[in-house]
Design a protein around this motif. Sequence first.
Motif, PDB file in Angstrom:
ATOM      1  N   PRO A  55       0.881  -1.313   0.027  1.00  0.00           N
ATOM      2  CA  PRO A  55      -0.154   0.027  -0.036  1.00  0.00           C
ATOM      3  C   PRO A  55       0.978   1.508  -0.060  1.00  0.00           C
ATOM      4  O   PRO A  55       1.953   1.256   0.514  1.00  0.00           O
ATOM      5  CB  PRO A  55      -0.838  -0.046   1.317  1.00  0.00           C
ATOM      6  N   VAL A  56       0.223   2.294  -0.621  1.00  0.00           N
ATOM      7  CA  VAL A  56       0.747   3.538  -0.596  1.00  0.00           C
ATOM      8  C   VAL A  56      -0.177   4.539  -0.674  1.00  0.00           C
ATOM      9  O   VAL A  56      -1.409   4.419  -1.601  1.00  0.00           O
ATOM     10  CB  VAL A  56       1.703   3.915  -1.838  1.00  0.00           C
ATOM     11  N   LEU A  57      -0.322   5.608   0.153  1.00  0.00           N
ATOM     12  CA  LEU A  57      -1.377   6.623   0.354  1.00  0.00           C
ATOM     13  C   LEU A  57      -0.682   8.254  -0.084  1.00  0.00           C
ATOM     14  O   LEU A  57       0.117   8.132   0.604  1.00  0.00           O
ATOM     15  CB  LEU A  57      -2.014   6.791   1.780  1.00  0.00           C
ATOM     16  N   ILE A  58      -0.966   8.576  -1.083  1.00  0.00           N
ATOM     17  CA  ILE A  58      -0.523   9.788  -1.482  1.00  0.00           C
ATOM     18  C   ILE A  58      -1.709  10.955  -1.333  1.00  0.00           C
ATOM     19  O   ILE A  58      -2.787  10.759  -1.955  1.00  0.00           O
ATOM     20  CB  ILE A  58      -0.020   9.906  -2.909  1.00  0.00           C
ATOM     21  N   PHE A  59      -1.682  12.016  -0.612  1.00  0.00           N
ATOM     22  CA  PHE A  59      -2.718  12.759  -0.267  1.00  0.00           C
ATOM     23  C   PHE A  59      -2.154  14.148  -0.161  1.00  0.00           C
ATOM     24  O   PHE A  59      -0.948  14.547   0.070  1.00  0.00           O
ATOM     25  CB  PHE A  59      -3.413  12.373   1.251  1.00  0.00           C
TER      26      PHE A  59
END
Length: 120
Positions: free
Chosen positions: A78-82
Amino acid sequence: MGGKSSRTKGQVGEREICKILGDALSISLDRNLEQTRDGGCDIVLYHWAIEVKRQEKLQVDKWWEQACVQAEDSHRHPVLIFRKSRNPWRVLMPVSLSKDPRIHYMHTDLDYFIERIKAD
């Protein structure tokens, strides 16, 4: 921001990340257009399942859980870019690919993530 305009803002954010990552890695990168129907991640990049959020109300814990579930479903990491408007992109990603990302994750910037991809 309501339904359609919120979706549009999200799609713009996804395209922006595709361009940034694609340019940095010299590859062509597209949004996952099946995401709405299949509930998958926004962008697939090698062994990464990337969830992109461009919203004014940050819900990082909720988004990270979503990113982890989608990554598990696709057998990726997983990767979250925000980000909020007029703020830099931020990244949540696993500290190590061999540890549970729900517990062992880091908060970093987009440049670090790009360097990590290049090192893989």
